[in-house]
Design an enzyme around this catalytic site. Structure first.
Site, PDB file in Angstrom:
ATOM      1  N   ILE A 583       0.836  -1.209   0.000  1.00  0.00           N
ATOM      2  CA  ILE A 583       0.000   0.000   0.000  1.00  0.00           C
ATOM      3  C   ILE A 583       0.862   1.247   0.000  1.00  0.00           C
ATOM      4  O   ILE A 583       0.364   2.362  -0.065  1.00  0.00           O
ATOM      5  CB  ILE A 583      -1.001   0.023   1.186  1.00  0.00           C
ATOM      6  CG1 ILE A 583      -0.294  -0.249   2.509  1.00  0.00           C
ATOM      7  CG2 ILE A 583      -2.113  -0.965   0.954  1.00  0.00           C
ATOM      8  CD1 ILE A 583      -1.216  -0.173   3.711  1.00  0.00           C
ATOM      9  N   GLY A 584       2.140   1.116   0.081  1.00  0.00           N
ATOM     10  CA  GLY A 584       3.019   2.287   0.013  1.00  0.00           C
ATOM     11  C   GLY A 584       4.453   1.840  -0.086  1.00  0.00           C
ATOM     12  O   GLY A 584       4.827   0.787   0.417  1.00  0.00           O
ATOM     13  N   GLY A 586       8.397   3.419   0.440  1.00  0.00           N
ATOM     14  CA  GLY A 586       9.208   4.556   0.884  1.00  0.00           C
ATOM     15  C   GLY A 586      10.668   4.304   0.626  1.00  0.00           C
ATOM     16  O   GLY A 586      11.047   3.288   0.029  1.00  0.00           O
ATOM     17  N   PHE A 588      13.033   3.529   2.662  1.00  0.00           N
ATOM     18  CA  PHE A 588      13.685   2.448   3.394  1.00  0.00           C
ATOM     19  C   PHE A 588      12.849   1.171   3.490  1.00  0.00           C
ATOM     20  O   PHE A 588      13.189   0.265   4.235  1.00  0.00           O
ATOM     21  CB  PHE A 588      14.039   2.896   4.814  1.00  0.00           C
ATOM     22  CG  PHE A 588      15.017   4.021   4.844  1.00  0.00           C
ATOM     23  CD1 PHE A 588      14.752   5.168   5.560  1.00  0.00           C
ATOM     24  CD2 PHE A 588      16.203   3.938   4.141  1.00  0.00           C
ATOM     25  CE1 PHE A 588      15.664   6.204   5.580  1.00  0.00           C
ATOM     26  CE2 PHE A 588      17.113   4.971   4.157  1.00  0.00           C
ATOM     27  CZ  PHE A 588      16.848   6.121   4.879  1.00  0.00           C
ATOM     28  N   GLY A 589      11.761   1.137   2.770  1.00  0.00           N
ATOM     29  CA  GLY A 589      10.990  -0.091   2.839  1.00  0.00           C
ATOM     30  C   GLY A 589       9.622   0.062   2.211  1.00  0.00           C
ATOM     31  O   GLY A 589       9.272   1.117   1.679  1.00  0.00           O
ATOM     32  N   VAL A 591       5.318  -0.717   2.600  1.00  0.00           N
ATOM     33  CA  VAL A 591       4.262  -0.917   3.568  1.00  0.00           C
ATOM     34  C   VAL A 591       3.216  -1.846   2.952  1.00  0.00           C
ATOM     35  O   VAL A 591       2.760  -1.613   1.835  1.00  0.00           O
ATOM     36  CB  VAL A 591       3.615   0.426   3.972  1.00  0.00           C
ATOM     37  CG1 VAL A 591       2.566   0.199   5.048  1.00  0.00           C
ATOM     38  CG2 VAL A 591       4.666   1.400   4.441  1.00  0.00           C
ATOM     39  N   LYS A 606       5.113  -2.329   7.948  1.00  0.00           N
ATOM     40  CA  LYS A 606       6.207  -1.635   7.270  1.00  0.00           C
ATOM     41  C   LYS A 606       7.453  -2.507   7.368  1.00  0.00           C
ATOM     42  O   LYS A 606       7.968  -2.734   8.462  1.00  0.00           O
ATOM     43  CB  LYS A 606       6.440  -0.292   7.938  1.00  0.00           C
ATOM     44  CG  LYS A 606       7.512   0.529   7.285  1.00  0.00           C
ATOM     45  CD  LYS A 606       7.441   1.928   7.827  1.00  0.00           C
ATOM     46  CE  LYS A 606       8.540   2.796   7.237  1.00  0.00           C
ATOM     47  NZ  LYS A 606       8.472   4.141   7.766  1.00  0.00           N
ATOM     48  N   ASP A 712      10.593  14.821   8.401  1.00  0.00           N
ATOM     49  CA  ASP A 712      10.179  14.401   7.057  1.00  0.00           C
ATOM     50  C   ASP A 712       8.660  14.530   6.923  1.00  0.00           C
ATOM     51  O   ASP A 712       7.981  13.613   6.485  1.00  0.00           O
ATOM     52  CB  ASP A 712      10.632  12.954   6.797  1.00  0.00           C
ATOM     53  CG  ASP A 712      10.539  12.588   5.312  1.00  0.00           C
ATOM     54  OD1 ASP A 712      10.417  13.514   4.479  1.00  0.00           O
ATOM     55  OD2 ASP A 712      10.577  11.388   4.987  1.00  0.00           O
TER      56      ASP A 712
END
Ligand SMILES: *[C@@H]1O[C@H](CO)[C@@H](O)[C@H](O)[C@H]1NC(C)=O
Ligand SMILES: *[C@@H]1O[C@H](CO)[C@@H](O)[C@H](O)[C@H]1NC(C)=O
Ligand SMILES: *[C@@H]1O[C@H](CO)[C@@H](O)[C@H](O)[C@H]1NC(C)=O
Ligand SMILES: *[C@@H]1O[C@H](CO)[C@@H](O)[C@H](O)[C@H]1NC(C)=O
Ligand SMILES: *[C@@H]1O[C@H](CO)[C@@H](O)[C@H](O)[C@H]1NC(C)=O
Ligand SMILES: *[C@@H]1O[C@H](CO)[C@@H](O)[C@H](O)[C@H]1NC(C)=O
Ligand SMILES: *[C@@H]1O[C@H](CO)[C@@H](O)[C@H](O)[C@H]1NC(C)=O
Ligand SMILES: *[C@@H]1O[C@H](CO)[C@@H](O)[C@H](O)[C@H]1NC(C)=O
Ligand SMILES: CC(=O)N[C@H]1CO[C@H](CO)[C@@H](O)[C@@H]1O
Length: 886
Positions: A583-584, A586, A588-589, A591, A606, A712
């Site tokens: 679902i996302g 980023g 660094f990883g 989700v 995550k 952030d």
């Protein structure tokens, strides 16, 4: 009688005679002597080279001109030199005997310089002198006996020099002396008994010398003595009765001598004593009883003597005490509960005595305590589980070398000032609870077990100087990063089931992850996983049970109350981390959406890409931030999972509350319009979201200790739940501000393009103003529907500039057009009057929000408002909006 045109010869003779005498006594010529003496004084103090900064201070001292104007010189009305004020100027050189020619001097202050040499005996010629301050220099020589001629001397401060010899007896003739400060020299011999005769003596400091003999019997008989310090000498004998009976003495410091005898009975019952320090002597016998309540005593320091007997319960009457230090004696019996009555007690130590029994619970409720030392006694019992809440100010907790048992309370996580924790050599069992940023932690020689928790590796432990976990039953691999990278600060030996590949730790090696051994590892990990799952199941059950029992007790999100998930649980919940569940994504990883058979049923998972540089750090930062925070507008963490996958690779994941409406980015993205008008946010939702984000940031900045900077903040990190309530998430770049006024050093990535404050581009450090900038940009984005990274914002034009140009006159031209339309739909237009009112109300709010967005995103950090102000403003805008738009 007519005046004669020529004077009589007799008159001439007399006049001439008078004139020749006059110059010698006229103030002008005596002043000339003062000038010469001052120049002479300068020639001694100046270190030779006139260009050096040391003589810079005396550069105004020049031949010719009015010496009363010279820097540091003051004059009498008769234009004589009256005062020399040359403290703290880095003066070197020496004081020359010509100082004795400045016979009108009343004050000399040459303190805090680098003056060497001796004190010239000629100083005795200064009979007007009332104040002589030569403290903090490098003077050698003896104290001149001639000082006794300075009969008006009230203050003589010579402390911290290298003065030698004895204290001149003749000083007793300076009958006006009020303050005599000779501490920190190399003075020897006895304290002159004659000093007892100074009638106005108020302060007598002779500490840190080599004075010997007994304290003169009459010392303290001055009717004005308020402060006496003889500490750190080699004095012998007892405490003279005069001192105890003084009706003026407020401070008595006799520590670090070889004084002996029993403590005088009346000592603790003085109605004027404010501080008593008798530590490091050889006093013996019992601590005297306190008969009176409401005495002023604040500091009672009796440590390191041979005091015996039990602690009088009547010490609890000393209600003004802040320090009660009784360590290193032979005290026996139990700790009196009455000490819990001393509500302002800050430092309390009983270490190294022979006390037994349990610690009275009342003592753990003295919330002012910063230092509690109970170590090295024969005390037993448990530490109350709520210690972290009852002693909220505790910095040092020393309980080593007793028979305490039970768990180390998890509530210590709440003791945010705790830095030194020494529990070694007891019978504590259980696991290590979460602790904040500590300096020294010694848990050695207990029965602690479990794995060494990962939080000890985190950045907030980088200041740890000692971590001693040796001689327990810890198991599993010793972590390698953070403080574990420095083997001189970590001790883990004597734990049979710990392993490490670091040769310095002297432990069995961990199974290597080389390809040959992968299979063995696989088996080991599987076995370990089974054990862990079983252990987790039982702890989970215990935790559920505990939770039910203790729902009223406030706790932070610590692992103690978290549900635990294995790698397998998460693997299953995400259908094997299937891309369809992402679902996302980023930096660094990724989700994933995770579906569980039991609570929480649905969660966001995550998973960190640990091969990415900084991912591990980001995981730590996020754990650390989430552990220390709890707020309705922050994404809630359900669990932290740090383990190995079946291939033996490290696996780190966070299980987070699932947010059914996704992130704010999705709702603000230009594509959102494609979803149709229903897909966009109403103005009301935007105002609410703005208030939610402000509430979250206000909490991080102003209510967390230490404050947190998100670093952030951007719409993709703002998540919306079922009710469109906003929750700030992704703490991967979060920083703790240990020094709340300024900033932390900046390592690694700095945030996201479009939302990073301009000063970060110039190498400035992370600070809360940066978050406020990002918040301002998000506000402007919500209002205009324009993304700060939109192609149109090139060259000198930024989203902020774009808004600024239109504000306030053409604001309608830049506001998101769908706002108004959606607003009408949302509420259904009934009467045009109502509608007008609403539109007007909305415009006012939009206007106020725009102004706030601009202010928050000001170029200069110091022009930005603080988050709590921002929150107050947004909250009132929201209230106004919803009250006109019911
Ligand atoms: C007195 O002082 C004046 C001015 O400084 C000087 O000219 C004069 O020679 C001095 N007289 C004596 C006797 O020192
Ligand atoms: C004295 O010296 C110290 C160290 O060199 C310097 O920092 C300080 O500014 C100096 N003070 C004065 C008054 O010159
Ligand atoms: C003090 O002044 C006298 C004259 O008044 C002078 O002879 C003597 O040298 C001076 N002493 C010093 C140490 O300068
Ligand atoms: C001596 O002078 C120093 C520097 O001005 C000052 O800090 C100190 O308080 C003075 N001591 C006394 C006893 O006045
Ligand atoms: C002591 O101090 C008092 C009050 O200031 C003063 O009147 C008295 O003269 C002083 N005594 C001596 C011996 O200087
Ligand atoms: C005690 O006095 C000695 C001699 O002046 C000094 O060297 C030492 O530092 C002092 N110790 C303390 C603890 O003040
Ligand atoms: C002090 O402590 C004792 C013992 O715990 C208790 O009996 C007493 O009421 C307390 N309060 C005062 C004011 O002494
Ligand atoms: C542990 O504490 C006991 C009791 O205070 C003491 O006698 C013993 O020496 C201590 N052992 C170590 C290894 O510190
Ligand atoms: C300087 C000062 O306060 N001196 C006092 C010392 O004590 C006597 C007797 O109490 C007073 O008379 C002085 O004034």
């Amino acid at each position: 009688m007519k005046p004669s045109s020529s004077p009589s010869p007799l008159l001439l003779v007399v006049l001439c005679h008078f004139l020749t005498l006059l110059p010698r006594y006229s103030s002008q010529n005596i002043s000339e002597d003062d000038r010469q003496a001052l120049l002479c004084l300068k020639s001694g103090l100046a270190s030779g080279d006139d260009s050096t900064s040391t003589t810079g201070a005396l550069s105004t001292w020049r031949d010719g001109g009015d010496f009363c104007q010279w820097c540091g010189v003051s004059c009498t009305t008769a234009r004589r030199a009256a005062g020399i004020q040359l403290a703290s100027l880095n003066l070197t050189g020496r004081i020359l005997p010509c100082v004795g020619n400045l016979t009108s001097l009343t004050t000399i202050n040459l303190a805090e310089n680098l003056i060497t040499g001796g004190i010239p005996p000629e100083i005795g010629r200064l009979t007007e002198l009332t104040y002589l301050n030569l403290s903090n220099n490098a003077l050698i020589s003896e104290i001149p006996a001639t000082l006794s001629s300075c009969s008006r001397l009230e203050t003589l401060s010579l402390w911290r020099n290298h003065l030698e010899g004895e204290i001149p007896r003749s000083l007793a003739r300076c009958s006006s002396l009020r303050e005599l400060m000779l501490s920190q020299n190399n003075l020897r011999g006895r304290i002159p008994v004659e000093l007892s005769l100074l009638p106005n003596l108020s302060v007598l400091y002779l500490s840190s010398n080599y004075l010997s003999g007994t304290i003169p019997p009459l010392l303290g008989s001055s009717p004005n003595l308020t402060s006496l310090s003889l500490r750190n000498n080699t004095l012998t004998g007892g405490i003279p009765g005069f001192l105890v009976n003084s009706s003026t003495l407020a401070f008595l410091r006799l520590a670090s001598n070889s004084l002996t005898g029993e403590l005088p009975l009346g000592l603790l019952n003085s109605s004027v004593l404010f501080g008593i320090d008798l530590s490091d002597n050889q006093f013996y016998g019992p601590i005297p009883e306190v008969s009176n309540a409401s005495l002023p005593l604040q500091y009672l320091i009796l440590s390191n003597n041979n005091l015996s007997g039990s602690i009088p319960s009547s010490l609890g009457n000393l209600s003004s005490l802040s320090y009660l230090l009784l360590g290193m004696n032979n005290l026996q019996g139990t700790i009196p509960a009455s000490l819990g009555n001393i509500t302002g007690l800050q430092k309390f130590s009983l270490t190294y005595n022979n006390l037994s029994g349990t610690v009275p619970p009342a003592l753990y409720r003295v919330s002012s305590l910063t230092f509690l030392g109970l170590g090295a006694n024969r005390l037993s019992g448990r530490i109350p589980s709520n210690i972290g809440l009852t002693l909220p100010n505790i910095q040092t907790l020393i309980m080593q070398g007793n028979q305490f048992d039970g768990q180390i309370p998890a509530s210590l996580a709440n003791a945010s000032h705790l830095q030194f924790l020494d529990l070694k050599n007891n019978t504590f069992s259980g696991e290590i609870p979460h602790l904040g940023g500590m300096v020294k932690v010694d848990l050695s020689r207990n029965n602690l077990f479990g794995e060494i928790p990962n939080f000890l590796e985190s950045e907030s432990f980088s200041s740890l100087q000692l971590l001693n976990l040796s001689f327990n039953n810890f198991q599993g691999p010793v972590p390698t990063s953070g403080v574990f990278g420095n083997s001189s600060r970590v001790f883990v030996q004597g734990n049979k089931n710990l392993c490490s590949n670091s040769p310095t730790l002297q432990l069995q090696p961990c199974v290597a992850s080389s390809s040959k051994r992968k299979r063995i590892l696989y088996v080991a990990v599987t076995v370990l996983l089974v054990i862990i799952v079983l252990a987790l199941l039982s702890t989970a059950m215990a935790i559920i049970y505990k939770r039910k029992k203790a729902t009223t007790q406030p706790t932070r999100q610590s692992s103690q109350v978290m549900k635990k998930f294995s790698y397998h649980d998460l693997f299953k919940a995400t259908s094997g981390f299937s891309p369809s569940n992402i679902i996302g994504v980023g930096r660094f990883g990724s989700v994933y959406r995770g579906i569980f058979a039991s609570e929480p049923h649905i969660a966001a998972i995550k998973v960190f890409k640990l091969d990415e540089d900084g991912a591990s750090k980001s995981f730590m930062a996020e754990c650390e931030a989430l552990r220390n925070t709890r707020h309705r507008n922050l994404v809630r963490v359900i669990s932290v999972c740090s383990t190995f996958d079946p291939k033996g690779n490290e696996f780190k994941a966070l299980v987070l509350e699932h947010m059914s409406n996704g992130n704010l980015e999705r709702w603000l993205h230009p594509e959102a319009k494609k979803y149709g008008i229903e897909g966009a946010l109403s103005f009301g939702s935007k105002v609410s979201i703005a208030a939610d984000i402000a509430a979250a940031l206000g909490y991080l900045h102003n209510q967390c200790n230490p404050p947190l900077v998100h670093c952030d903040l951007k719409p993709s990190n703002v998540l919306l739940d079922n009710d469109m309530c906003a929750h700030v998430g992704d703490f991967g770049l979060t920083k703790f501000l240990y020094n709340s006024s300024s900033s932390t050093s900046l390592v690694g990535p700095r945030g996201s393009i479009g939302y990073i404050a301009p000063e970060y581009g110039m190498g400035s450090k992370m600070c809360i103003e940066g978050d406020i900038y990002s918040y301002g940009i998000i506000l402007l984005q919500m209002l205009t529907g324009k993304n700060p990274t939109d192609e149109m914002f090139t060259g000198g034009l930024s989203l902020r500039r774009f808004v600024e140009l239109a504000f306030p006159d053409s604001i309608d031209d830049i506001l998101e057009p769908s706002l108004i339309l959606w607003n009408q739909r949302e509420h259904g237009s009934t009467s045009s009057d109502n509608e007008n009112r609403r539109t007007v109300g909305m415009q006012t709010c939009a206007m106020q929000l725009t102004a706030l967005g601009l202010k928050c995103s000001s170029e200069s950090p110091k022009d930005r408002p603080m988050m709590d102000e921002v929150y107050t403003e947004v909250a009132s805008i929201k209230e106004a909006f919803f009250s006109t738009n019911k």
